[in-house]
Design a protein around this motif. Structure first.
Motif, short mmCIF file in Angstrom:
data_model
loop_
_atom_site.label_atom_id
_atom_site.label_comp_id
_atom_site.label_asym_id
_atom_site.label_seq_id
_atom_site.Cartn_x
_atom_site.Cartn_y
_atom_site.Cartn_z
N ARG A 141 0.97 -1.08 0.24
CA ARG A 141 -0.31 0.50 -0.32
C ARG A 141 0.65 1.43 -0.16
O ARG A 141 2.00 0.97 0.51
N GLU A 157 -1.02 5.46 3.34
CA GLU A 157 -2.13 4.10 3.57
C GLU A 157 -2.20 3.40 4.63
O GLU A 157 -3.11 3.33 5.64
N ARG A 158 -1.19 2.70 4.81
CA ARG A 158 -0.45 2.13 5.28
C ARG A 158 -0.23 3.08 7.00
O ARG A 158 -1.24 2.60 8.11
N SER A 201 -3.85 3.02 8.24
CA SER A 201 -4.21 1.46 8.89
C SER A 201 -3.79 1.62 10.14
O SER A 201 -4.32 1.31 11.13
#
Length: 300
Positions: free
Chosen positions: A128, A132-133, A136
């Motif tokens: 990703r 995005e990481r 998350s």
């Protein structure tokens, strides 16, 4: 959304049948038999030195039992210790999964989320984009903090509060939050009610009860179990020789295993991903056996 839902914890059933662990000075515990369904709250009750911590660590794949057997989530112990560690996480256990007093709350949470992503994430997750990481990881942290009932805004310096400045109940909540970042099927906590006031003790059990109700099986060592928990009592028997420093020796026996696991875990607590030499030096599990095992692994 579906992938995230699939990662939600579902409790691991725990079954023990004549489970026992013997060291050079006698039995740490023996003839432990019980059945706990997924999402159960199990209280390991007994006086200090009666083998409570050894039983907790044996059921989470960190000490090797010498008698009988057990299953955690269908995984047999002691044969599948590494596999059990992948689904079981430790909260606080002295000398095994302790908080660093110099670290801030944020540092602990971010480090655990990073380890979780690095060692337990899927290949797809690792590919990703950085944003995005990061999002998350933040979502995992927020979810775990909420489940542990840790109010970051109420801390003296918010997330920048050092562990040394936390009250004991807050430190307990933080250790549980760290364990829950890995979304384990089994959560294990030592010394649950140690040095807590009656009010704080009630809050601690309410917290563990809520974790169990959310689907994660909970094992908690305590001196006095609540009435609604499945109570497993460890008592000194005629063949049980109480160590001179039981709690320290029980935890230190597993230091070699858990330190090795920490390099491959999302939690020093417990989701190790490979068998190591430390797994094979667990025959003697108390007192001199602990020192010998640590020496053999080069960590004495």
């Amino acid at each position: 959304m579906g992938a995230e839902a699939d990662e939600r914890p579902h409790g691991a059933a725990v079954v023990a049948d004549g489970f026992g662990l013997k060291g050079p000075r006698g039995w740490a515990f023996r003839e432990v038999s019980f059945r706990a369904g997924p999402g159960a709250l199990v209280a390991i009750e007994g006086p200090s030195g009666s083998g409570r911590t050894c039983l907790l660590l044996a059921l989470t794949g960190r000490m090797k039992a010498t008698e009988g057997g057990a299953e955690v989530g269908g995984l047999p112990l002691p044969r599948k210790m590494a596999a059990v560690r992948r689904i079981a996480a430790l909260g606080q256990v002295p000398a095994v999964s302790e908080l660093d007093p110099a670290f801030t709350v944020a540092e602990h949470l971010n480090e655990r989320a990073l380890l979780q992503r690095r060692f337990d994430g899927s290949v797809r997750a690792l590919l990703r984009r950085p944003a995005e990481r990061k999002a998350s990881a933040r979502a995992r942290i927020d979810e775990a903090v909420a489940a542990a009932g840790l109010d970051l805004a109420a801390l003296p310096k918010g997330e920048r509060t050092a562990v040394r400045d936390l009250e004991r109940l807050e430190a307990l909540r933080l250790s549980i939050a760290l364990a829950l970042i890995g979304r384990p099927r089994l959560l294990a906590v030592d010394d649950t009610d140690l040095k807590l006031s009656d009010a704080d003790r009630a809050e601690a059990w309410a917290l563990l009860r809520s974790v169990a109700e959310a689907g994660t099986t909970v094992l908690a060592v305590c001196s006095e179990a609540p009435e609604d928990a499945l109570r497993i009592t460890t008592l000194d028997g005629p063949d049980h020789k109480t160590p001179e420093r039981p709690e320290a020796s029980e935890a230190s026996r597993t230091e070699a295993e858990t330190e090795t696991d920490a390099a491959t875990d999302t939690d020093a607590a417990g989701t190790g991903t490979a068998d190591t030499d430390a797994d094979r030096v667990t025959e003697d599990t108390t007192e001199e056996g602990a020192a010998d095992a640590l020496a053999e692994t080069g960590r004495a």
